[in-house]
Write a protein that holds these residues in place. Structure first.
Motif, PDB file in Angstrom:
ATOM      1  N   PHE A   1      14.431 -39.076  -4.933  1.00 40.54           N
ATOM      2  CA  PHE A   1      15.823 -38.910  -4.497  1.00 40.54           C
ATOM      3  C   PHE A   1      16.108 -37.433  -4.191  1.00 40.54           C
ATOM      4  N   GLY A   2      15.639 -36.547  -5.054  1.00 40.83           N
ATOM      5  CA  GLY A   2      15.812 -35.113  -4.816  1.00 40.83           C
ATOM      6  C   GLY A   2      15.131 -34.665  -3.531  1.00 40.83           C
TER       7      GLY A   2
ATOM      8  N   LEU B   1       4.579 -43.631 -21.307  1.00 42.08           N
ATOM      9  CA  LEU B   1       4.201 -42.742 -20.205  1.00 42.08           C
ATOM     10  C   LEU B   1       4.480 -43.401 -18.858  1.00 42.08           C
ATOM     11  N   TYR B   2       4.098 -44.671 -18.714  1.00 43.66           N
ATOM     12  CA  TYR B   2       4.343 -45.387 -17.463  1.00 43.66           C
ATOM     13  C   TYR B   2       5.843 -45.548 -17.208  1.00 43.66           C
ATOM     14  N   VAL B   3       6.581 -45.895 -18.234  1.00 44.41           N
ATOM     15  CA  VAL B   3       8.028 -46.090 -18.092  1.00 44.41           C
ATOM     16  C   VAL B   3       8.700 -44.803 -17.631  1.00 44.41           C
ATOM     17  N   VAL B   4       8.403 -43.708 -18.311  1.00 46.24           N
ATOM     18  CA  VAL B   4       9.044 -42.426 -17.978  1.00 46.24           C
ATOM     19  C   VAL B   4       8.684 -42.000 -16.566  1.00 46.24           C
ATOM     20  N   LEU B   5       7.409 -42.080 -16.207  1.00 53.23           N
ATOM     21  CA  LEU B   5       6.972 -41.630 -14.887  1.00 53.23           C
ATOM     22  C   LEU B   5       7.485 -42.536 -13.771  1.00 53.23           C
ATOM     23  N   PHE B   6       7.224 -43.841 -13.891  1.00 50.42           N
ATOM     24  CA  PHE B   6       7.511 -44.754 -12.787  1.00 50.42           C
ATOM     25  C   PHE B   6       8.980 -45.147 -12.666  1.00 50.42           C
ATOM     26  N   LEU B   7       9.680 -45.231 -13.775  1.00 48.50           N
ATOM     27  CA  LEU B   7      11.055 -45.738 -13.713  1.00 48.50           C
ATOM     28  C   LEU B   7      12.121 -44.644 -13.768  1.00 48.50           C
ATOM     29  N   TYR B   8      11.734 -43.428 -14.162  1.00 50.02           N
ATOM     30  CA  TYR B   8      12.731 -42.356 -14.280  1.00 50.02           C
ATOM     31  C   TYR B   8      12.370 -41.118 -13.467  1.00 50.02           C
ATOM     32  N   TYR B   9      11.245 -40.471 -13.813  1.00 50.50           N
ATOM     33  CA  TYR B   9      10.905 -39.198 -13.164  1.00 50.50           C
ATOM     34  C   TYR B   9      10.722 -39.354 -11.646  1.00 50.50           C
TER      35      TYR B   9
ATOM     36  N   THR C   1      11.187 -56.611 -12.065  1.00 51.91           N
ATOM     37  CA  THR C   1      10.070 -57.541 -12.111  1.00 51.91           C
ATOM     38  C   THR C   1       9.259 -57.334 -13.384  1.00 51.91           C
ATOM     39  N   LYS C   2       8.749 -58.408 -13.897  1.00 56.72           N
ATOM     40  CA  LYS C   2       7.855 -58.364 -15.056  1.00 56.72           C
ATOM     41  C   LYS C   2       6.461 -58.828 -14.657  1.00 56.72           C
ATOM     42  N   ASP C   3       6.200 -58.827 -13.360  1.00 55.84           N
ATOM     43  CA  ASP C   3       4.926 -59.303 -12.837  1.00 55.84           C
ATOM     44  C   ASP C   3       3.964 -58.136 -12.634  1.00 55.84           C
ATOM     45  N   LEU C   4       2.866 -58.133 -13.360  1.00 55.05           N
ATOM     46  CA  LEU C   4       1.885 -57.058 -13.278  1.00 55.05           C
ATOM     47  C   LEU C   4       1.334 -56.917 -11.866  1.00 55.05           C
ATOM     48  N   LYS C   5       1.160 -58.012 -11.169  1.00 55.52           N
ATOM     49  CA  LYS C   5       0.625 -57.944  -9.805  1.00 55.52           C
ATOM     50  C   LYS C   5       1.567 -57.161  -8.883  1.00 55.52           C
ATOM     51  N   ILE C   6       2.853 -57.373  -9.027  1.00 61.72           N
ATOM     52  CA  ILE C   6       3.829 -56.631  -8.220  1.00 61.72           C
ATOM     53  C   ILE C   6       3.744 -55.145  -8.544  1.00 61.72           C
ATOM     54  N   TRP C   7       3.711 -54.813  -9.822  1.00 60.25           N
ATOM     55  CA  TRP C   7       3.595 -53.412 -10.230  1.00 60.25           C
ATOM     56  C   TRP C   7       2.345 -52.774  -9.614  1.00 60.25           C
ATOM     57  N   LYS C   8       1.233 -53.470  -9.712  1.00 59.64           N
ATOM     58  CA  LYS C   8      -0.023 -52.906  -9.227  1.00 59.64           C
ATOM     59  C   LYS C   8      -0.016 -52.735  -7.712  1.00 59.64           C
TER      60      LYS C   8
ATOM     61  N   PHE D   1      13.971 -46.270  -4.559  1.00 55.12           N
ATOM     62  CA  PHE D   1      14.475 -47.619  -4.792  1.00 55.12           C
ATOM     63  C   PHE D   1      13.376 -48.519  -5.353  1.00 55.12           C
ATOM     64  N   ASN D   2      12.210 -48.487  -4.726  1.00 59.16           N
ATOM     65  CA  ASN D   2      11.122 -49.363  -5.170  1.00 59.16           C
ATOM     66  C   ASN D   2      10.723 -49.095  -6.623  1.00 59.16           C
ATOM     67  N   GLU D   3      10.583 -47.842  -6.979  1.00 65.75           N
ATOM     68  CA  GLU D   3      10.193 -47.549  -8.359  1.00 65.75           C
ATOM     69  C   GLU D   3      11.369 -47.677  -9.321  1.00 65.75           C
TER      70      GLU D   3
END
Length: 153
Positions: free
Chosen positions: A25-26, A11-19, A77-84, A68-70
């Motif tokens: 962009f749209g 769910l996080y991957v689809v929402l944050f990295l794709y949708y 990054t694989k850092d949870l702090k950056i994601w949060k 760009f950021n998402e």
């Protein structure tokens, strides 16, 4: 020490990295190339003024930054702090967006989604579900700590 993300729930991957990057962009393209239509999605009574196009172009630039950021920064990054931290910034933006929408719609309409226009659903309705998912991520729903490290399962 960084808090690694060896696995992120789908769910996080689809929402944050794709949708959301695609939606941002749209939105940027709509702001830049069809600002009058973008304005109608925000306020049915607002009138577009060509002299204000620079504001829509700047808003488009901001949407591109979100995309760009998402779409890029969170991927590398694989850092949870950056994601949060990044997602907390978007949560703050969500609250301001919802407040602005409430100011335009008024309480009587804002709190009655069954009377919203299709444009209201696009501008406001699509904010709520991602906001709750972001809040769940910030509350570490689905994140398990393993061997002293934070892990997303």
């Amino acid at each position: 020490m960084s808090a690694e993300l060896p696995h992120i729930p789908l769910l996080y991957v689809v929402l944050f990295l794709y949708y959301e990057p695609l939606a941002a962009f749209g939105g940027a393209m709509l702001c830049h190339f069809d600002a009058p239509q973008f304005l109608k999605t925000m306020d049915a009574t607002a009138v577009y003024a060509p002299d204000s196009q620079v504001i829509f172009n700047q808003l488009a630039a901001t949407y591109l930054l979100f995309a760009f950021n998402e779409g890029v920064v969170l991927r590398i990054t694989k850092d949870l702090k950056i994601w949060k931290v990044m997602l907390l910034g978007i949560v703050l933006c969500d609250f301001v967006h919802l407040y602005a929408s409430w100011c335009v719609m008024g309480t009587a309409v804002f709190l009655r989604p069954w009377i919203w226009r299709p444009e209201d659903w696009l501008a406001v309705g699509t904010i709520w579900a991602p906001l709750f998912v972001r809040l769940a991520f910030l509350a570490e729903v689905g994140i398990k700590r393993v061997e002293g490290k934070e892990r997303v399962s």
